[in-house]
Design a protein around this motif. Sequence first.
Motif, short mmCIF file in Angstrom:
data_model
loop_
_atom_site.label_atom_id
_atom_site.label_comp_id
_atom_site.label_asym_id
_atom_site.label_seq_id
_atom_site.Cartn_x
_atom_site.Cartn_y
_atom_site.Cartn_z
N LEU A 183 55.19 -33.10 2.92
CA LEU A 183 55.09 -32.97 4.37
C LEU A 183 53.40 -32.36 4.83
O LEU A 183 52.89 -32.89 5.31
CB LEU A 183 55.76 -31.75 5.03
CG LEU A 183 55.99 -31.86 6.28
CD1 LEU A 183 55.49 -32.89 7.38
CD2 LEU A 183 56.32 -30.58 6.98
N ASN A 184 53.41 -31.36 3.93
CA ASN A 184 51.93 -30.56 3.86
C ASN A 184 50.81 -31.30 3.17
O ASN A 184 49.60 -31.10 3.43
CB ASN A 184 52.29 -28.68 3.05
CG ASN A 184 52.97 -27.95 3.94
OD1 ASN A 184 53.04 -28.14 4.74
ND2 ASN A 184 54.12 -27.34 2.86
N ASN A 185 50.85 -32.00 2.22
CA ASN A 185 49.60 -32.97 1.62
C ASN A 185 49.61 -34.32 1.44
O ASN A 185 48.48 -34.38 1.57
CB ASN A 185 50.13 -32.60 -0.28
CG ASN A 185 50.24 -31.29 -0.80
OD1 ASN A 185 49.65 -29.89 0.27
ND2 ASN A 185 50.85 -30.92 -1.50
N ASP A 186 50.85 -35.05 1.69
CA ASP A 186 50.43 -36.15 2.65
C ASP A 186 50.88 -36.94 3.69
O ASP A 186 50.28 -37.55 3.67
CB ASP A 186 51.38 -37.11 1.25
CG ASP A 186 51.48 -38.13 1.45
OD1 ASP A 186 50.27 -38.62 0.95
OD2 ASP A 186 52.20 -39.40 2.49
N CYS A 187 51.17 -35.79 4.56
CA CYS A 187 51.60 -35.97 6.66
C CYS A 187 50.42 -35.68 7.11
O CYS A 187 49.90 -34.04 6.82
CB CYS A 187 52.77 -36.25 6.73
SG CYS A 187 53.91 -37.01 5.82
N GLY A 188 50.46 -35.60 8.48
CA GLY A 188 49.00 -34.42 9.27
C GLY A 188 49.33 -35.76 10.70
O GLY A 188 49.61 -36.97 10.66
N ILE A 189 48.76 -35.02 11.56
CA ILE A 189 48.15 -35.62 12.53
C ILE A 189 47.24 -35.40 12.34
O ILE A 189 46.56 -35.21 12.68
CB ILE A 189 49.44 -34.14 13.43
CG1 ILE A 189 50.98 -34.31 13.17
CG2 ILE A 189 49.29 -34.75 15.91
CD1 ILE A 189 51.27 -33.11 14.71
N ILE A 190 47.06 -37.01 13.71
CA ILE A 190 45.72 -37.00 14.05
C ILE A 190 45.42 -37.64 15.86
O ILE A 190 46.24 -38.15 16.16
CB ILE A 190 45.02 -38.39 13.59
CG1 ILE A 190 44.89 -38.39 12.24
CG2 ILE A 190 44.37 -38.79 13.74
CD1 ILE A 190 45.14 -39.95 11.02
N GLY A 191 44.38 -36.91 15.93
CA GLY A 191 44.24 -36.95 17.30
C GLY A 191 43.43 -38.48 18.02
O GLY A 191 42.43 -37.56 17.55
#
Length: 297
Positions: free
Chosen positions: A227-235
């Motif tokens: 979750l911390n290293n591979d995922c994220g949120i983009i606007g």
Amino acid sequence: DMARQVEDYERNIRMTEGEYAKNAAYLNQAVQDKETHIQNLTITHDTERKAWNAQESEYIRVQQELENKNASQKKDLLTQEKEIKKEIAVIFNDSHYGENLTPLFIGKMLSGIYTDWDQKKFTDYLKQFHLPEKKRLKTFSTGMKVKLEFAAALSHNPKLLILDEATNGLDPVFREEILEILREFTEQEDHSVLISSHITSDLDKIADYIAYIHEGRLLFLKSIDELNNDCGIIGCGREFFDALSPEDIIAYREEPYSYCVFIKNRQSLRKAFCDISIENASIEDMMLFYSKGEKII
């Protein structure tokens, strides 16, 4: 004059021969130094290779020992049900003991049930949690009853703790204290904690893996590291959204003038789009995107 010129010529020849000898000696020494250096590098490489092989052999040996140990520790639920249940403790968000019982009586009662019961540990937890051992449970608040549940569960030395919304009725200070106790509990390699909770901030602090069940379906199971290293949120705007590969999009939400995208493959996206801003995703973010976000089919 001729004799002087001959003498000067001979002197120059001797000087040239001397310089040549010096240079030759220097070159010979340099060659020897290089050969010695190469020999040392070969020895060092051979030593490192042997050390690596030794480490690899030791790793394989330890892994085999762990596998053999785990195989020997496996228990059959049909034939060893009592032994298995002794190693499990379940904590709910309310007490299941009778309202007229006291912590002192509960400790004595549980000492006759669990062979690994530790009365001193139980008494220490009562003091740590500020629970009066001689007062009846009907005088306890909800938070005090949950504290008693933790004290009892941790005092028979279980290997698996199951928490069912156990921290919901606790004040933030005591909840943090419980989380620290759980961290210490899981430092032992044969200890595990299974937490069912809607307080995602608690899970952010202590969980190693997150499973999200929504409307009876398991939507995801991920490690915190993933979750911390591979995922994220983009606007982003529509143009950038269209440039993203569907393989990198887990889910998205379309807003009036932009897109909010929950992505994976975070590191590769950073390389592809150097100026991209990727925010960290919390457990709550992940839950919302999986349950409410749109998917690209």
